[in-house]
Each structure stands twice: as structure tokens, then as C-alpha cells.
Design a protein around this motif. Structure first.
Motif, PDB file in Angstrom:
ATOM      1  N   PHE A 146       0.630  -1.413  -0.018  1.00  0.00           N
ATOM      2  CA  PHE A 146       0.050   0.125  -0.037  1.00  0.00           C
ATOM      3  C   PHE A 146       1.037   1.369   0.054  1.00  0.00           C
ATOM      4  N   LEU A 147       1.999   1.312   1.297  1.00  0.00           N
ATOM      5  CA  LEU A 147       2.557   2.677   0.660  1.00  0.00           C
ATOM      6  C   LEU A 147       3.812   2.609  -0.534  1.00  0.00           C
ATOM      7  N   LEU A 148       4.326   1.467  -0.820  1.00  0.00           N
ATOM      8  CA  LEU A 148       4.808   2.065  -2.088  1.00  0.00           C
ATOM      9  C   LEU A 148       3.656   2.130  -3.569  1.00  0.00           C
ATOM     10  N   PHE A 149       2.387   1.975  -3.638  1.00  0.00           N
ATOM     11  CA  PHE A 149       1.832   2.405  -4.429  1.00  0.00           C
ATOM     12  C   PHE A 149       1.048   4.173  -3.867  1.00  0.00           C
ATOM     13  N   LEU A 150       1.312   4.131  -2.365  1.00  0.00           N
ATOM     14  CA  LEU A 150       1.048   6.094  -3.010  1.00  0.00           C
ATOM     15  C   LEU A 150       1.907   6.294  -3.506  1.00  0.00           C
ATOM     16  N   ILE A 151       3.571   5.927  -2.630  1.00  0.00           N
ATOM     17  CA  ILE A 151       4.632   6.727  -3.282  1.00  0.00           C
ATOM     18  C   ILE A 151       4.762   6.961  -4.948  1.00  0.00           C
ATOM     19  N   PHE A 152       4.261   5.619  -5.685  1.00  0.00           N
ATOM     20  CA  PHE A 152       4.316   5.829  -7.420  1.00  0.00           C
ATOM     21  C   PHE A 152       3.541   6.346  -7.492  1.00  0.00           C
ATOM     22  N   HIS A 153       2.134   6.482  -7.677  1.00  0.00           N
ATOM     23  CA  HIS A 153       1.183   7.663  -7.148  1.00  0.00           C
ATOM     24  C   HIS A 153       1.107   8.530  -7.636  1.00  0.00           C
ATOM     25  N   SER A 154       1.903   9.410  -6.114  1.00  0.00           N
ATOM     26  CA  SER A 154       2.784  10.862  -5.802  1.00  0.00           C
ATOM     27  C   SER A 154       3.477  11.140  -7.303  1.00  0.00           C
ATOM     28  N   PHE A 155       4.024  10.237  -7.211  1.00  0.00           N
ATOM     29  CA  PHE A 155       5.252  10.762  -8.331  1.00  0.00           C
ATOM     30  C   PHE A 155       4.737  10.315 -10.046  1.00  0.00           C
ATOM     31  N   SER A 156       4.201   9.980 -10.472  1.00  0.00           N
ATOM     32  CA  SER A 156       3.065   9.426 -12.106  1.00  0.00           C
ATOM     33  C   SER A 156       2.435  10.499 -11.864  1.00  0.00           C
ATOM     34  N   TYR A 157       1.542  10.568 -10.582  1.00  0.00           N
ATOM     35  CA  TYR A 157       0.854  12.130 -10.776  1.00  0.00           C
ATOM     36  C   TYR A 157       1.000  13.580 -10.213  1.00  0.00           C
ATOM     37  N   ALA A 158       1.755  13.469 -10.817  1.00  0.00           N
ATOM     38  CA  ALA A 158       2.284  15.300 -10.304  1.00  0.00           C
ATOM     39  C   ALA A 158       1.584  16.650 -11.256  1.00  0.00           C
ATOM     40  N   GLN A 159       0.882  17.017 -10.493  1.00  0.00           N
ATOM     41  CA  GLN A 159      -0.150  17.881 -10.626  1.00  0.00           C
ATOM     42  C   GLN A 159       1.663  18.979 -11.582  1.00  0.00           C
ATOM     43  N   ALA A 160       0.207  19.499 -12.487  1.00  0.00           N
ATOM     44  CA  ALA A 160       0.871  20.456 -13.480  1.00  0.00           C
ATOM     45  C   ALA A 160       0.075  21.207 -13.851  1.00  0.00           C
ATOM     46  N   GLY A 161      -0.784  21.328 -13.301  1.00  0.00           N
ATOM     47  CA  GLY A 161      -1.764  23.020 -13.768  1.00  0.00           C
ATOM     48  C   GLY A 161      -2.973  22.956 -13.287  1.00  0.00           C
ATOM     49  N   LYS A 162      -4.280  23.801 -13.244  1.00  0.00           N
ATOM     50  CA  LYS A 162      -5.571  23.520 -13.016  1.00  0.00           C
ATOM     51  C   LYS A 162      -6.513  24.417 -14.025  1.00  0.00           C
ATOM     52  N   VAL A 163      -7.482  23.785 -14.085  1.00  0.00           N
ATOM     53  CA  VAL A 163      -8.329  23.910 -14.922  1.00  0.00           C
ATOM     54  C   VAL A 163      -9.069  25.433 -15.063  1.00  0.00           C
ATOM     55  N   ILE A 164      -8.558  26.879 -15.419  1.00  0.00           N
ATOM     56  CA  ILE A 164      -9.342  28.003 -14.662  1.00  0.00           C
ATOM     57  C   ILE A 164     -10.964  27.960 -15.747  1.00  0.00           C
ATOM     58  N   PHE A 165     -11.683  27.768 -17.105  1.00  0.00           N
ATOM     59  CA  PHE A 165     -12.550  27.680 -17.782  1.00  0.00           C
ATOM     60  C   PHE A 165     -13.052  26.540 -18.058  1.00  0.00           C
ATOM     61  N   ALA A 166     -13.856  25.593 -18.047  1.00  0.00           N
ATOM     62  CA  ALA A 166     -14.000  24.475 -19.719  1.00  0.00           C
ATOM     63  C   ALA A 166     -15.459  24.894 -20.228  1.00  0.00           C
ATOM     64  N   ILE A 167     -15.651  24.898 -21.412  1.00  0.00           N
ATOM     65  CA  ILE A 167     -17.494  25.429 -21.948  1.00  0.00           C
ATOM     66  C   ILE A 167     -17.542  24.566 -22.754  1.00  0.00           C
ATOM     67  N   GLY A 168     -18.569  23.505 -22.378  1.00  0.00           N
ATOM     68  CA  GLY A 168     -19.001  22.772 -23.815  1.00  0.00           C
ATOM     69  C   GLY A 168     -18.248  21.485 -23.164  1.00  0.00           C
ATOM     70  N   GLU A 169     -18.311  20.143 -23.569  1.00  0.00           N
ATOM     71  CA  GLU A 169     -17.340  18.886 -23.740  1.00  0.00           C
ATOM     72  C   GLU A 169     -16.334  19.338 -23.679  1.00  0.00           C
ATOM     73  N   VAL A 170     -15.241  19.183 -22.248  1.00  0.00           N
ATOM     74  CA  VAL A 170     -14.228  19.233 -21.857  1.00  0.00           C
ATOM     75  C   VAL A 170     -13.930  17.742 -20.988  1.00  0.00           C
ATOM     76  N   LEU A 171     -12.918  17.049 -21.727  1.00  0.00           N
ATOM     77  CA  LEU A 171     -12.597  15.924 -20.801  1.00  0.00           C
ATOM     78  C   LEU A 171     -11.306  15.796 -19.999  1.00  0.00           C
ATOM     79  N   ILE A 172     -10.996  15.342 -18.633  1.00  0.00           N
ATOM     80  CA  ILE A 172      -9.289  15.340 -18.677  1.00  0.00           C
ATOM     81  C   ILE A 172      -9.480  13.599 -18.774  1.00  0.00           C
ATOM     82  N   GLN A 173      -8.567  12.880 -20.010  1.00  0.00           N
ATOM     83  CA  GLN A 173      -8.237  11.197 -19.024  1.00  0.00           C
ATOM     84  C   GLN A 173      -7.404  11.171 -19.217  1.00  0.00           C
ATOM     85  N   ASN A 174      -6.471  10.192 -18.212  1.00  0.00           N
ATOM     86  CA  ASN A 174      -5.939   9.168 -17.765  1.00  0.00           C
ATOM     87  C   ASN A 174      -6.197   8.301 -17.549  1.00  0.00           C
TER      88      ASN A 174
END
Length: 133
Positions: free
Chosen positions: A11-39
């Protein structure tokens, strides 16, 4: 007892891997219409949602989105576009990092178009940390 320790270790290894694999790059300011985030999944994007390394932002017909990245860059994604955040390394707490080769933004425009106002990663003379494919 050994199985219990093994489960917690995994479980701890999963948490460590998960935090490195999905580092936050930014945020959505606005989304108009059909906008998806795919992972692993495709989720509808809304204001304030995180965009992480490994995510693809997808805009549908008559849709658009704007992101603010951790270094202050703004990205405006046009309709019918797909933008993959391949790599993003930046620490807002360490401004000295901006001038080094450690700060990096690498995006892959799979389809469509976008405009950007670059941020701290491209400030100064060294623009090698910013890449669009």
C-alpha cells in the motif's frame, strides 16, 4: 502478521508511485462545452480541477478550455483538440530552479490547436525547458 506487514508495504509503495506518476501540472480555469480529462478514466473537466502529468485534455466540438500551469503559464485549448501533458517539473517554492534544466514542460498536441502565454519555465534566455510536440 507477515501478511499484514506485506499488505501495508505494498500500500505504501502504491502511494509513493501514485504521487510521482501523477504530479500536478496545473488547474482548469474554465471549461466550456464538452471538455474531458483523460488518464485511466475520462472525467468531465470543471473549473478548479487538477491537470496532472500523464493527463490528456480533450475538447469536443464547440468546446474550449483554459489551464493555468504551476509556473504561471496559461494554455487556451481550442475545440476538437487533444493536449497530452507528457512531462512537467516545476517548483513554485524554489525560484532558483527556473533557471536550471530541472524545470521542464513537455506537451504533445495530438489533435487540434492551442495558444499559450508561457510562464516562468521559459523566462530568461534558456528556453530549453519548454517543448511542444
Amino acid at each position: 502478521m507477515a501478511i499484514h506487514i506485506l499488505k501495508w508495504s505494498l500500500f505504501l509503495l502504491f502511494l509513493i508511485f501514485h504521487s510521482f506518476s501523477y504530479a500536478q501540472a496545473g488547474k482548469v480555469i474554465f471549461a466550456i462545452g464538452e471538455v474531458l480529462i483523460q488518464n485511466q478514466d475520462r472525467i468531465p473537466a470543471k473549473k478548479g480541477d487538477e491537470v496532472n502529468v500523464g493527463d490528456t485534455v480533450i475538447t469536443g466540438e464547440k468546446s474550449r478550455a483554459q489551464l493555468i500551469m504551476a509556473d504561471g503559464a496559461r494554455i487556451s485549448i481550442r475545440a476538437n483538440s487533444e493536449l497530452f501533458i507528457e512531462q512537467y517539473t516545476y517548483s513554485a517554492n524554489d525560484t532558483s530552479q527556473v533557471s536550471t534544466t530541472q524545470a521542464k514542460s513537455s506537451m504533445n498536441l495530438l489533435k487540434g490547436g492551442f495558444r499559450t502565454i508561457t510562464g516562468a519555465i521559459t523566462s530568461g534566455q534558456d528556453k530549453s525547458g519548454y517543448e511542444v510536440k
